[in-house]
Design an enzyme around this catalytic site. Structure first.
Site, PDB file in Angstrom:
ATOM      1  N   GLY A 479      48.875  32.011  41.668  1.00 53.52           N
ATOM      2  CA  GLY A 479      49.591  33.278  41.654  1.00 53.52           C
ATOM      3  C   GLY A 479      50.216  33.513  43.006  1.00 53.52           C
ATOM      4  O   GLY A 479      50.313  32.590  43.842  1.00 53.52           O
ATOM      5  N   GLY A 482      48.024  32.403  45.976  1.00 54.41           N
ATOM      6  CA  GLY A 482      47.747  31.002  46.249  1.00 54.41           C
ATOM      7  C   GLY A 482      47.157  30.316  45.033  1.00 54.41           C
ATOM      8  O   GLY A 482      47.388  30.730  43.898  1.00 54.41           O
ATOM      9  N   ASP A 595      44.421  47.609  39.188  1.00 59.33           N
ATOM     10  CA  ASP A 595      45.258  46.482  38.761  1.00 59.33           C
ATOM     11  C   ASP A 595      44.737  45.897  37.453  1.00 59.33           C
ATOM     12  O   ASP A 595      44.611  44.678  37.311  1.00 59.33           O
ATOM     13  CB  ASP A 595      45.301  45.408  39.848  1.00 59.33           C
ATOM     14  CG  ASP A 595      46.526  44.496  39.713  1.00 59.33           C
ATOM     15  OD1 ASP A 595      47.477  44.893  39.006  1.00 59.33           O
ATOM     16  OD2 ASP A 595      46.535  43.401  40.304  1.00 59.33           O
TER      17      ASP A 595
END
Length: 746
Positions: A479, A482, A595
């Protein structure tokens, strides 16, 4: 007009600048470019600066000092030297009547005998309050924090631009007043520049423009002052002041404000070679360079009608804002009025129905046009900032228009002074607490303040052994942070997921620390377990339990994995809901994930769902303090709570909204079939055979859900034995799941 020696020098440099451009229609009558705290003349390579003593009403109580430290990234002129005082001081400029650009330059650093943190002052110009109790260091720190700087104390410069009208017989007066006896006022640079009377103030012969959300027209009167909040070049790079003929405006790039995730196509059609004819009349409206690039949705053949262009601009509450949109139609396929139409929304309210640039330009290609809109951002309790959103939607109908993709060349946003108080000043940002780490001088390691007693600290040698020196064959995901590797620790006996953050990512550093501090204190069946971390040799690595079936999204979209049954889908949703419920009401403190999305719901070999990725998580409010947390908006577009997005007020209900989006992604199949049938181009639509096959597949899933309905109901009501303090949330979830399993007719 009185022209000083300094003004003459500035005019000379301006004439040199114009020698390489077309002659301008406007030339500023008043030009003052002042380097405060200096004497004589100097140059920054672009403009000529002069000392400030001639314009000070009195020098009593003021001192001239150089900053104790000077960043290499900051221009020495005008930022290295300041005029400072612990008492009020004034500047006076002899100017002609009319509107002026007033630009203020601040470098909030430590000066001899003046601590950086003690600068707090009010700035007034004639009858207008521009800044009130202005704490420059707080603004600089907030600016650094927004940029995710590793060291928020790395001082940034502060720039403010205003438009102030000076009446006949007046001088332009600037007054600096310290806020309290222990504070001081300072200024590094001042620029005063005459501007055309019809540039931003509404001419007397015009009726005004749309005020969004009302039926009234709005005018910008000369009795008001303006503050430039944003000036962007959409789709292009920054246009520096020296490239803006006469007026030296700075047109920033849009990177910090444009929401990329909102659509697939973000084309930037451009006339980079400068061969296309562009007319800007009058030429001081904007530089021609602004219209050679644009943010565009892409060609009509690939345009998704559900997509849009979206920008977000944080602004102060309690003010009216004027947005000026700049357009120039250069597309060779657009040749007549009605060929391209789109919608403009400001704060989710329709501002322009069927915008037609060629209609505005009277059917002239390559002619720049602009449109103004006003919007009021009301005060809301103690809320300081508001996310002003701009969206441009494609026009849905193909009957009366050929192309419907929206585009934008440039945008200016101005704050308008309050009618009664003549105030433009907004609040100071809240103090920002710097991240608890820095690099040590003796090693290349990070020195984090982390709970090593609550989770394991791995050496880089151990991590390399677990991943065969980060062999690419072990990569199982990636992502923006990394790569994620599958590794084996403890002599190869335990499989783990190893997330390696890219080096140099300051945002990654913030999330790295946050995730460790959060997850090291949390243990729950439906939360991913953090085993440990590694921060050797500037590496930032997190080690988790390995989740053999990946993330939920991989089982819903674009994959060869078998379709999940309704039973599996519901169990996964229930597990994720239980994990979130624990965060909100079962942990020591309320924790808001911020999130929640399908990529952050992981599945182990037994299909048990676990919520992951706590890099953006935040400690929430408690009943003894307040009902929300005021914080900058973070999260993923599409899952973001609109209430949190608009008001910047974070509560656990923000996670509930994001989870609702996840629930609807259980239902994606039928929606996708319908949308595919409605594609604009016939070649992109499925055949009826494909439609039948897709519907049969959906029917099989429904039949499977019907057969296991009672079992699913038992799963729904199998509540875990954790302490619950939010009954309403659970009831809402249960009703929603019941509706999914057994929908009632409406």
């Amino acid at each position: 007009m009185t022209i000083t020696f300094t003004t003459s020098l500035t005019l000379f440099f301006l004439l040199l600048h114009f020698s390489t451009h077309l002659q301008a229609n406007y030339f500023p009558e008043d030009i003052f470019t002042i380097s405060c705290g200096t004497t004589g003349n100097s140059s920054d390579g672009q403009r000529r600066w002069t000392g400030d003593e001639e314009y000070l009403s009195s020098q009593d109580g003021t001192v001239s000092e150089k900053a104790t430290t000077q960043s290499f990234s900051i221009n020495e002129i005008p930022y290295s030297t300041a005029r400072l005082s612990r008492s009020q001081f004034n500047y006076s400029f002899p100017v002609s009547p009319g509107p002026k650009f007033l630009r203020l330059f601040f470098y909030p650093a430590d000066y001899p005998s003046f601590s950086r943190s003690h600068a707090s002052f009010t700035v007034q110009s004639n009858q207008f309050t521009l800044l009130n109790a202005f704490n420059a260091s707080l603004h600089a720190d907030a600016q650094a924090a927004d940029a995710q700087a590793a060291d928020a104390q790395a001082t940034k410069t502060i720039f403010r631009e205003y438009v102030v009208n000076v009446n006949d017989g007046e001088r332009l007066i600037l007054t600096f007043t310290p806020s309290h006896p222990n504070s001081y006022a300072f200024i590094n640079g001042i620029e005063v520049l005459s501007m055309p009377t019809d540039l931003y103030y509404t001419p007397p012969n015009e009726i005004g423009f749309t005020q969004v959300g009302t039926t009234t027209l709005y005018s910008v009167e000369t009795s008001s002052a303006l503050q430039t909040e944003y000036r962007i070049n959409s789709g292009g790079q920054q246009i520096p002041p020296q490239n803006d003929i006469c007026l030296f405006r700075d047109w920033a790039d849009e990177e910090a404000f444009f929401i990329k995730e909102n659509q697939q196509n973000n084309d930037l059609p451009a006339d980079m070679d400068g061969k296309m004819s562009i007319t800007v009349s009058p030429d001081y409206l904007a530089p021609k360079e602004l219209f050679r690039t644009a943010r565009n949705q892409g060609t009509n053949g690939t345009l998704n009608k559900m997509s849009n262009l979206t920008w977000v601009f944080p602004v102060d509450c309690g003010f009216t804002y004027v947005l000026r949109f700049h357009f120039c139609e250069l597309d060779p396929l657009i040749n007549d009025m009605g060929d391209r139409r789109f919608f403009i929304y400001i704060n989710n309210q329709l501002a322009e129905d069927r915008a037609d640039v060629l209609k505005w330009s009277e059917k002239q290609k390559g002619v720049a046009v602009h449109r103004n809109y006003a919007v009021m951002i009301p005060k809301n309790g103690n809320q300081k900032r508001f996310n002003l959103s701009l969206q441009m939607h494609p026009y849905e109908s193909s009957v009366d228009t050929t192309y419907s993709d929206a585009f934008l060349n440039g945008l200016e946003i101005f704050k308008i002074s309050e009618d009664q108080s003549n105030n433009l000043a907004g609040p100071n940002p809240d103090p920002w607490t710097p991240l608890l780490f820095s690099t040590t001088k003796s090693t290349n390691d990070y020195n984090f303040s982390l709970p090593s007693d609550q989770c394991r600290q791995f050496s880089l040698v151990e991590i390399k052994a677990a991943t065969k020196n980060f062999d690419s064959v072990f990569i199982v995901g990636e992502g923006g942070f990394g790569h994620v590797y599958k590794g084996y620790i403890d002599n190869g006996s335990i499989p783990v997921a190893i997330k390696r953050l890219r080096q140099g990512s300051q945002q990654g550093a913030c999330e790295f620390v946050n995730e460790i501090q959060m997850l090291s204190q949390l243990r729950h069946r439906h939360l991913v377990s953090l085993i440990g971390y590694c921060c050797d040799n500037k590496e930032m690595i997190l080690v988790y339990d390995f989740m053999g079936r990946g993330n939920l999204r991989d089982h819903l979209y674009g994959t060869d994995n078998p379709s999940l049954s309704w039973k599996q889908r519901l169990k996964i949703c229930i597990g994720a809901a239980r994990g979130l419920r624990y965060l909100h009401s079962g942990a020591k403190h309320v924790i808001i994930h911020r999130d929640v999305k399908t990529t952050n719901i992981l599945l182990n070999e037994k299909w048990v769902a676990k919520v992951s990725d706590f890099g953006l998580s935040k400690i929430g409010p408690n009943e003894m303090s307040k009902a929300h947390v005021s914080t900058a908006v973070k999260g993923s577009f599409g899952y973001l709570d609109p209430e949190y997005f608009i008001r910047q007020r974070l509560t656990e209900k923000s996670d509930v909204y994001s989870f609702g989006v996840v629930l609807f992604e259980c239902f994606a199949m039928i929606c996708e079939i319908g949308i595919s049938c409605l594609s604009q181009e016939g070649i992109q639509r499925p055949s009826m055979n494909d439609v039948v096959l897709m519907l049969e597949s959906a029917l099989k899933l429904q039949e499977s859900a019907d057969e296991s309905e009672e079992e699913v109901r038992e799963d729904v009501f199998d509540i875990e034995e954790h302490h619950i303090s939010s009954k309403a949330n659970d009831k809402l979830m249960l009703e929603l799941f019941s509706e999914i399993v057994d929908p009632k007719p409406r």
